[in-house]
Design a protein around this motif. Structure first.
Motif, PDB file in Angstrom:
ATOM      1  N   ALA A 150     -17.306  -8.115  20.648  1.00 17.09           N
ATOM      2  CA  ALA A 150     -18.718  -8.513  20.520  1.00 17.09           C
ATOM      3  C   ALA A 150     -19.452  -9.347  21.460  1.00 17.09           C
ATOM      4  O   ALA A 150     -20.671  -9.950  21.313  1.00 17.09           O
ATOM      5  CB  ALA A 150     -18.939  -9.039  19.084  1.00 17.09           C
ATOM      6  N   GLU A 151     -18.535  -9.711  22.519  1.00 14.88           N
ATOM      7  CA  GLU A 151     -19.150 -10.706  23.553  1.00 14.88           C
ATOM      8  C   GLU A 151     -19.809 -11.804  22.982  1.00 14.88           C
ATOM      9  O   GLU A 151     -20.894 -12.122  23.455  1.00 14.88           O
ATOM     10  CB  GLU A 151     -19.988  -9.793  24.415  1.00 14.88           C
ATOM     11  CG  GLU A 151     -19.344  -8.500  25.280  1.00 14.88           C
ATOM     12  CD  GLU A 151     -20.340  -7.971  26.052  1.00 14.88           C
ATOM     13  OE1 GLU A 151     -21.699  -7.961  25.668  1.00 14.88           O
ATOM     14  OE2 GLU A 151     -19.850  -7.091  26.718  1.00 14.88           O
ATOM     15  N   VAL A 152     -19.110 -12.839  22.188  1.00 16.84           N
ATOM     16  CA  VAL A 152     -19.797 -13.864  21.541  1.00 16.84           C
ATOM     17  C   VAL A 152     -19.377 -14.938  22.757  1.00 16.84           C
ATOM     18  O   VAL A 152     -18.466 -14.709  23.594  1.00 16.84           O
ATOM     19  CB  VAL A 152     -19.077 -14.222  20.408  1.00 16.84           C
ATOM     20  CG1 VAL A 152     -19.533 -13.327  19.293  1.00 16.84           C
ATOM     21  CG2 VAL A 152     -17.808 -14.510  20.487  1.00 16.84           C
ATOM     22  N   SER A 153     -20.337 -15.959  22.615  1.00 18.38           N
ATOM     23  CA  SER A 153     -19.894 -17.012  23.775  1.00 18.38           C
ATOM     24  C   SER A 153     -18.953 -18.320  23.384  1.00 18.38           C
ATOM     25  O   SER A 153     -18.418 -18.956  24.271  1.00 18.38           O
ATOM     26  CB  SER A 153     -21.494 -17.355  24.280  1.00 18.38           C
ATOM     27  OG  SER A 153     -22.132 -16.388  24.739  1.00 18.38           O
ATOM     28  N   ASN A 154     -19.290 -18.412  22.015  1.00 16.37           N
ATOM     29  CA  ASN A 154     -18.254 -19.535  21.421  1.00 16.37           C
ATOM     30  C   ASN A 154     -18.084 -18.944  20.156  1.00 16.37           C
ATOM     31  O   ASN A 154     -18.771 -18.176  19.541  1.00 16.37           O
ATOM     32  CB  ASN A 154     -19.105 -20.834  21.267  1.00 16.37           C
ATOM     33  CG  ASN A 154     -19.583 -21.467  22.624  1.00 16.37           C
ATOM     34  OD1 ASN A 154     -18.878 -22.086  23.215  1.00 16.37           O
ATOM     35  ND2 ASN A 154     -20.828 -20.910  23.007  1.00 16.37           N
ATOM     36  N   ILE A 155     -16.936 -19.539  19.633  1.00 16.11           N
ATOM     37  CA  ILE A 155     -16.348 -19.470  18.106  1.00 16.11           C
ATOM     38  C   ILE A 155     -16.414 -20.388  17.548  1.00 16.11           C
ATOM     39  O   ILE A 155     -15.949 -21.602  17.799  1.00 16.11           O
ATOM     40  CB  ILE A 155     -15.144 -18.860  18.288  1.00 16.11           C
ATOM     41  CG1 ILE A 155     -15.004 -17.479  18.869  1.00 16.11           C
ATOM     42  CG2 ILE A 155     -14.370 -18.571  16.812  1.00 16.11           C
ATOM     43  CD1 ILE A 155     -13.538 -16.912  19.251  1.00 16.11           C
ATOM     44  N   ALA A 156     -16.951 -20.263  16.244  1.00 16.35           N
ATOM     45  CA  ALA A 156     -17.114 -21.533  15.311  1.00 16.35           C
ATOM     46  C   ALA A 156     -16.091 -21.096  13.895  1.00 16.35           C
ATOM     47  O   ALA A 156     -16.278 -20.090  13.461  1.00 16.35           O
ATOM     48  CB  ALA A 156     -18.468 -21.768  14.704  1.00 16.35           C
ATOM     49  N   ILE A 157     -15.313 -21.938  13.497  1.00 11.53           N
ATOM     50  CA  ILE A 157     -14.416 -21.746  12.412  1.00 11.53           C
ATOM     51  C   ILE A 157     -14.871 -22.970  11.452  1.00 11.53           C
ATOM     52  O   ILE A 157     -14.413 -23.874  11.400  1.00 11.53           O
ATOM     53  CB  ILE A 157     -13.054 -21.836  12.860  1.00 11.53           C
ATOM     54  CG1 ILE A 157     -12.589 -20.947  13.998  1.00 11.53           C
ATOM     55  CG2 ILE A 157     -12.027 -21.435  11.642  1.00 11.53           C
ATOM     56  CD1 ILE A 157     -11.162 -21.069  14.760  1.00 11.53           C
ATOM     57  N   PRO A 158     -15.531 -22.437  10.424  1.00 13.52           N
ATOM     58  CA  PRO A 158     -15.834 -23.457   9.164  1.00 13.52           C
ATOM     59  C   PRO A 158     -14.965 -23.470   8.354  1.00 13.52           C
ATOM     60  O   PRO A 158     -15.058 -23.083   6.886  1.00 13.52           O
ATOM     61  CB  PRO A 158     -17.242 -22.790   8.823  1.00 13.52           C
ATOM     62  CG  PRO A 158     -17.051 -21.244   8.899  1.00 13.52           C
ATOM     63  CD  PRO A 158     -16.512 -21.073  10.131  1.00 13.52           C
ATOM     64  N   CYS A 159     -13.697 -24.121   8.796  1.00 12.08           N
ATOM     65  CA  CYS A 159     -12.553 -24.511   7.751  1.00 12.08           C
ATOM     66  C   CYS A 159     -11.947 -25.491   8.577  1.00 12.08           C
ATOM     67  O   CYS A 159     -11.474 -25.283   9.632  1.00 12.08           O
ATOM     68  CB  CYS A 159     -11.577 -22.974   7.725  1.00 12.08           C
ATOM     69  SG  CYS A 159     -10.224 -23.466   6.755  1.00 12.08           S
ATOM     70  N   ASN A 160     -11.690 -26.655   8.152  1.00 13.71           N
ATOM     71  CA  ASN A 160     -11.077 -27.738   8.572  1.00 13.71           C
ATOM     72  C   ASN A 160      -9.677 -27.634   8.773  1.00 13.71           C
ATOM     73  O   ASN A 160      -8.831 -27.773   9.980  1.00 13.71           O
ATOM     74  CB  ASN A 160     -11.178 -29.117   7.695  1.00 13.71           C
ATOM     75  CG  ASN A 160     -12.679 -29.502   7.865  1.00 13.71           C
ATOM     76  OD1 ASN A 160     -13.071 -30.478   8.893  1.00 13.71           O
ATOM     77  ND2 ASN A 160     -13.529 -29.245   6.957  1.00 13.71           N
ATOM     78  N   THR A 161      -8.878 -26.937   7.622  1.00 16.48           N
ATOM     79  CA  THR A 161      -7.396 -26.838   7.618  1.00 16.48           C
ATOM     80  C   THR A 161      -6.786 -25.901   8.602  1.00 16.48           C
ATOM     81  O   THR A 161      -5.959 -26.226   9.447  1.00 16.48           O
ATOM     82  CB  THR A 161      -7.140 -26.309   6.226  1.00 16.48           C
ATOM     83  OG1 THR A 161      -7.767 -27.182   5.240  1.00 16.48           O
ATOM     84  CG2 THR A 161      -5.729 -26.681   6.096  1.00 16.48           C
ATOM     85  N   ALA A 162      -7.593 -24.809   8.933  1.00 17.97           N
ATOM     86  CA  ALA A 162      -7.439 -23.681   9.972  1.00 17.97           C
ATOM     87  C   ALA A 162      -7.334 -24.424  11.336  1.00 17.97           C
ATOM     88  O   ALA A 162      -6.597 -23.895  12.278  1.00 17.97           O
ATOM     89  CB  ALA A 162      -8.355 -22.684  10.124  1.00 17.97           C
ATOM     90  N   HIS A 163      -7.883 -25.603  11.429  1.00 17.49           N
ATOM     91  CA  HIS A 163      -7.707 -26.303  12.933  1.00 17.49           C
ATOM     92  C   HIS A 163      -6.615 -26.856  13.138  1.00 17.49           C
ATOM     93  O   HIS A 163      -6.281 -27.198  14.251  1.00 17.49           O
ATOM     94  CB  HIS A 163      -9.017 -27.233  12.982  1.00 17.49           C
ATOM     95  CG  HIS A 163     -10.235 -26.597  13.448  1.00 17.49           C
ATOM     96  ND1 HIS A 163     -11.062 -26.109  12.377  1.00 17.49           N
ATOM     97  CD2 HIS A 163     -11.094 -26.801  14.336  1.00 17.49           C
ATOM     98  CE1 HIS A 163     -12.097 -25.570  12.840  1.00 17.49           C
ATOM     99  NE2 HIS A 163     -12.284 -26.094  14.133  1.00 17.49           N
ATOM    100  N   TYR A 164      -5.759 -26.740  12.315  1.00 14.14           N
ATOM    101  CA  TYR A 164      -3.926 -27.282  12.686  1.00 14.14           C
ATOM    102  C   TYR A 164      -3.883 -26.185  13.733  1.00 14.14           C
ATOM    103  O   TYR A 164      -2.807 -26.679  14.587  1.00 14.14           O
ATOM    104  CB  TYR A 164      -3.310 -26.925  11.276  1.00 14.14           C
ATOM    105  CG  TYR A 164      -1.969 -27.650  11.492  1.00 14.14           C
ATOM    106  CD1 TYR A 164      -1.527 -28.822  12.098  1.00 14.14           C
ATOM    107  CD2 TYR A 164      -0.969 -26.561  11.224  1.00 14.14           C
ATOM    108  CE1 TYR A 164      -0.182 -29.098  12.248  1.00 14.14           C
ATOM    109  CE2 TYR A 164       0.380 -27.150  11.400  1.00 14.14           C
ATOM    110  CZ  TYR A 164       0.935 -28.328  11.811  1.00 14.14           C
ATOM    111  OH  TYR A 164       2.024 -28.737  12.201  1.00 14.14           O
ATOM    112  N   TYR A 165      -4.209 -25.187  13.653  1.00 11.78           N
ATOM    113  CA  TYR A 165      -3.725 -23.984  14.665  1.00 11.78           C
ATOM    114  C   TYR A 165      -4.820 -23.750  15.775  1.00 11.78           C
ATOM    115  O   TYR A 165      -4.671 -22.636  16.396  1.00 11.78           O
ATOM    116  CB  TYR A 165      -3.377 -22.896  13.832  1.00 11.78           C
ATOM    117  CG  TYR A 165      -2.240 -22.889  12.920  1.00 11.78           C
ATOM    118  CD1 TYR A 165      -0.970 -23.159  13.226  1.00 11.78           C
ATOM    119  CD2 TYR A 165      -2.592 -22.898  11.562  1.00 11.78           C
ATOM    120  CE1 TYR A 165      -0.164 -23.315  12.061  1.00 11.78           C
ATOM    121  CE2 TYR A 165      -1.673 -22.934  10.409  1.00 11.78           C
ATOM    122  CZ  TYR A 165      -0.509 -23.330  11.043  1.00 11.78           C
ATOM    123  OH  TYR A 165       0.692 -23.425   9.957  1.00 11.78           O
TER     124      TYR A 165
END
Length: 232
Positions: free
Chosen positions: A77-92
């Motif tokens: 989809a040619e996105v420029s940045n990725i946001a992940i609205p989940c704190n716990t997932a940021h462990y990875y």
């Protein structure tokens, strides 16, 4: 036609938190017409394995396999940045960043930077999060790196927080905001915290009074602001 940045949202962890994140992006963007808003590609991947379970069981394989498929879709989809609205997932987040050249906005680092800018070295920071996030140490490690003092809730308080997240909010049960406000008040007045970080996107859904908000930094708010800055 003007070239626009497109934000990729890797969501569904949980779905309600993702919808709140999207709403906040829209509400926080200065716009007079549809075309002034941010272009977003939103994946609401609700069937992903529970992040706290994955961390506590040390079994990330299936989670990361599914995440990699989502990242490939966002690349297409040619996105420029990725946001992940989940704190716990940021462990990875390092493993996820290793899957793509598209920058992933690091919700943890960005939030800790905001606290350090506001409070300076030595600030005692209370962390409200899932067991998975606390066990992972992502916020504590980032806080120490930025010369802050991380503080975790007592076992009894943490169980109360987990009940709010898993037994109430994730099940769509309305909770009394006063319950969360009492926890924050206790961390400040009894535990000596100078700032509280709301480090769970489910807790971000709870409407806090303006008085309580003055003592808090919400990682969801930080992610919203950074997503808008990078996308405009």
């Amino acid at each position: 036609m003007e070239q626009r940045s497109r934000l990729g949202v890797l969501g569904g962890m949980g779905p309600k938190a993702t919808s709140v994140f999207i709403d906040q992006i829209i509400e926080s963007t200065v716009a007079d017409r549809d075309q002034d808003h941010i272009d977003m590609v939103i994946l609401n991947h609700a069937s992903l394995p529970d992040r706290t379970h994955v961390i506590l069981e040390n079994s990330p394989e299936q989670f990361l396999r599914e995440i990699e498929k989502d990242i490939r879709l966002l690349e297409y989809a040619e996105v420029s940045n990725i946001a992940i609205p989940c704190n716990t997932a940021h462990y990875y987040v390092n493993e996820m960043q290793g899957m793509t050249r598209i920058p992933i906005i690091n919700m943890v680092e960005e939030s800790i930077k905001v606290i350090h800018e506001a409070y300076g070295d030595g600030c005692k920071v209370g962390i409200l999060a899932t067991n998975g996030t606390l066990h992972s140490g992502i916020y504590s490690e980032s806080a120490l790196k930025h010369k802050l003092v991380p503080h975790l809730p007592s076992d009894a308080m943490q169980q109360q927080i987990m009940n709010m997240i898993y037994k109430d909010i994730k099940r769509g049960v309305q909770i009394d905001p006063q319950e969360l406000e009492d926890i924050i008040h206790q961390l400040i007045t009894e535990d000596g915290c100078q700032c509280i970080i709301i480090a769970c996107t489910e807790l971000s859904i709870v409407p806090l009074s303006e008085g309580t908000k003055q003592h808090c930094v919400d990682a969801m708010d930080v992610l919203v602001k950074r997503s808008i800055e990078l996308s405009l």
